[in-house]
Design an enzyme around this catalytic site. Structure first.
Site, mmCIF file in Angstrom:
data_model
loop_
_atom_site.group_PDB
_atom_site.id
_atom_site.type_symbol
_atom_site.label_atom_id
_atom_site.label_comp_id
_atom_site.label_asym_id
_atom_site.label_seq_id
_atom_site.Cartn_x
_atom_site.Cartn_y
_atom_site.Cartn_z
ATOM 1 N N GLU A 1 22.712 -13.448 2.245
ATOM 2 C CA GLU A 1 22.391 -12.030 2.427
ATOM 3 C C GLU A 1 22.819 -11.537 3.810
ATOM 4 O O GLU A 1 23.173 -10.379 3.992
ATOM 5 C CB GLU A 1 20.876 -11.825 2.237
ATOM 6 C CG GLU A 1 20.457 -12.030 0.790
ATOM 7 C CD GLU A 1 18.999 -12.413 0.611
ATOM 8 O OE1 GLU A 1 18.632 -13.528 1.047
ATOM 9 O OE2 GLU A 1 18.236 -11.620 0.054
ATOM 10 N N ARG B 1 3.864 -15.539 -7.748
ATOM 11 C CA ARG B 1 3.693 -14.249 -8.431
ATOM 12 C C ARG B 1 3.757 -14.463 -9.950
ATOM 13 O O ARG B 1 4.556 -15.264 -10.429
ATOM 14 C CB ARG B 1 4.807 -13.274 -8.046
ATOM 15 C CG ARG B 1 4.772 -12.826 -6.606
ATOM 16 C CD ARG B 1 5.765 -11.665 -6.420
ATOM 17 N NE ARG B 1 6.002 -11.398 -5.022
ATOM 18 C CZ ARG B 1 7.206 -11.392 -4.463
ATOM 19 N NH1 ARG B 1 8.290 -11.643 -5.171
ATOM 20 N NH2 ARG B 1 7.337 -11.132 -3.179
ATOM 21 N N ARG C 1 18.183 -5.583 7.662
ATOM 22 C CA ARG C 1 17.707 -5.597 6.290
ATOM 23 C C ARG C 1 16.506 -4.656 6.194
ATOM 24 O O ARG C 1 15.549 -4.772 6.965
ATOM 25 C CB ARG C 1 17.267 -7.008 5.923
ATOM 26 C CG ARG C 1 16.742 -7.074 4.535
ATOM 27 C CD ARG C 1 16.157 -8.415 4.265
ATOM 28 N NE ARG C 1 15.921 -8.532 2.845
ATOM 29 C CZ ARG C 1 15.414 -9.599 2.296
ATOM 30 N NH1 ARG C 1 15.118 -10.643 3.018
ATOM 31 N NH2 ARG C 1 15.215 -9.636 1.011
ATOM 32 N N ASN D 1 16.896 -9.590 10.209
ATOM 33 C CA ASN D 1 15.856 -9.410 9.191
ATOM 34 C C ASN D 1 14.500 -9.486 9.901
ATOM 35 O O ASN D 1 14.035 -10.572 10.248
ATOM 36 C CB ASN D 1 15.981 -10.515 8.132
ATOM 37 C CG ASN D 1 14.970 -10.348 7.012
ATOM 38 O OD1 ASN D 1 14.124 -9.459 7.041
ATOM 39 N ND2 ASN D 1 15.060 -11.223 6.023
ATOM 40 N N HIS E 1 16.059 -7.990 -3.971
ATOM 41 C CA HIS E 1 17.050 -9.075 -3.779
ATOM 42 C C HIS E 1 18.477 -8.543 -3.955
ATOM 43 O O HIS E 1 19.393 -9.301 -4.289
ATOM 44 C CB HIS E 1 16.859 -10.217 -4.811
ATOM 45 C CG HIS E 1 15.618 -11.024 -4.634
ATOM 46 N ND1 HIS E 1 14.923 -11.510 -5.722
ATOM 47 C CD2 HIS E 1 14.963 -11.444 -3.543
ATOM 48 C CE1 HIS E 1 13.877 -12.200 -5.308
ATOM 49 N NE2 HIS E 1 13.879 -12.171 -3.969
#
Ligand code: AMP
Length: 393
Positions: free
Chosen positions: A381, A236, A88, A7, A177
């Protein structure tokens, strides 16, 4: 077969090396502050964590050091042992609905999506080029955060805006996600021992999103064109009335990028509490009865419950609700606050059991008579990337 799961961010590079198909992690680590002064890296091997300083000028230098560490620690004897590197990639637009073997031409095509994820995709792609150069014989695979959501139908991914915004400019829901939602929903189906099931996955981390999944296929998700849609997050805002934007621009001298920054980095739990985006800091303030922090918790839970209720109806009932990511895995009080609000649906949490599930523990936290099972599933992940890479090889 040895496979790296990678990643790459703009100034960081995380990796895990797997022995596949056993899925054993041989070594993992992260390079930080790439291209910035005081760069360093950390590697974890046999349960031991080692941190070293290094001048990480760019991703290529980091990959070079990574290779030397693999050789020095006898994880590999030669580069040829690394058969695949899975990367990723945040945005695959509506073109990439599956992981794919990468080459120059495909990377150029993925670069055309950079405008959709300007902070992430260019960094992800430079990571791929660095590995291509340093490990040319390995198969490079791209795994997209948006891919799992490509099964969402048009009547859910379109916004009610002028048609041209979509046809000409690609304005639609993409969702993010994806690898986490995929991993967690597959794990739930495995634990339920079912091929067909309705599952709601709540990925509650610093960023957060909820997905409605029918028989392993995503039918809707809360993040949208950008990751700022949906539930309240660490910093956020999640969903807001867009009319706030011109109103605030008129009232203050904020530019559109100031507004963007405020909604992404100064809103959410941080904005409401004025304390932090981190739930641990907010919990500490709640212990002192800090009212804005208590309010932040309520707004957060309200936004999650609202989407679970919506997806419950859209799925026509659920077999399971799963919590994952930093908050979902480690904050039992948030899970309890959410599930307590679902009692009218007959969904009940076992309070004592729920309190035990933290720090990587996986399993069921609902009562035996709950109408849907409630799971805590630590997300992974990296293993999704390794699995896809292995299967493509
Ligand atoms: P993630 O984005 O999945 O890495 O999640 C990071 C967030 O999880 C942090 O910002 C915290 O808000 C939250 N978190 C991590 N550990 C805990 C914990 N022990 N208790 C409550 N929240 C936690």
């Amino acid at each position: 077969m040895k496979i790296l799961s990678v990643n790459a961010g703009s100034s960081s590079l995380k990796f895990q090396m797997y022995e596949m198909p056993e899925e054993n992690v041989l070594i993992s680590g992260v390079f930080e502050r790439i291209g910035i002064e005081n760069s360093f890296y950390t590697i974890k091997i046999n349960g031991e964590k080692i941190q070293k300083n290094a001048n990480l000028e760019n991703h290529e230098v980091a990959v070079n050091i990574l290779i030397n560490e693999l050789l020095d620690n006898n994880i590999i004897n030669s580069l040829d042992e690394i058969k695949g590197v899975g990367h990723r990639i945040v945005h695959g637009g509506d073109k990439y609905s599956k992981s794919i073997v990468l080459n120059d031409e495909i990377l150029k095509d993925i670069s055309t999506l950079n405008e959709l994820a300007p902070l992430h995709n260019p960094a992800n792609i430079s990571g791929v080029y660095a590995f291509m150069k340093q490990i040319p014989n390995a198969i490079q695979v791209g795994c997209f955060d948006t891919a799992f959501h490509q099964t969402i139908k048009e009547d859910r991914y379109r916004y009610a805006v002028p048609d041209e915004w979509y046809t000409k400019y690609g304005v639609r829901k993409y969702g993010f996600h994806g690898m986490s939602h995929k991993y967690v929903s597959e794990k739930v189906m495995e634990l339920l021992d079912k091929d067909l099931a309705n599952v709601i996955v709540c990925h509650l981390g610093n960023g957060g999103s909820i997905s409605a999944i029918r028989d392993g296929r995503c039918i809707d998700t809360t993040m949208g064109f950008t990751p700022n849609a949906g539930i309240v997050m660490g910093s956020r805002s999640g969903d807001i009335d867009y009319g706030i934007i011109p109103y605030m621009m008129n009232k203050t001298n904020m530019s559109i990028s100031d507004i963007d920054n405020a909604l992404n980095k100064q809103s959410g739990m941080l904005g409401i509490s004025s304390v932090s985006s981190d739930f641990r800091d907010i919990d500490a303030k709640i212990a002192e009865k800090h009212k804005p922090s208590i309010l932040a918790h309520h707004l957060y839970v309200n936004s999650i419950v609202g989407y679970i209720a919506k997806y419950y109806v859209e799925l026509g009932g659920v077999d399971a609700i799963a919590f994952t990511a930093g908050v979902g895995e480690n904050a039992p009080h948030i899970r309890r606050m959410v599930v307590d609000r679902l009692s009218c649906l007959g969904i009940k949490i076992d309070r004592e059991k729920n309190d035990e599930f933290r720090f990587g523990k996986e399993g069921i936290v609902s009562t035996p008579d709950s109408t849907a099972k409630v799971f805590v599933i630590p997300t992974d992940e990296e293993v999704v990337i390794a699995r896809d890479t292995y299967s493509l090889i």
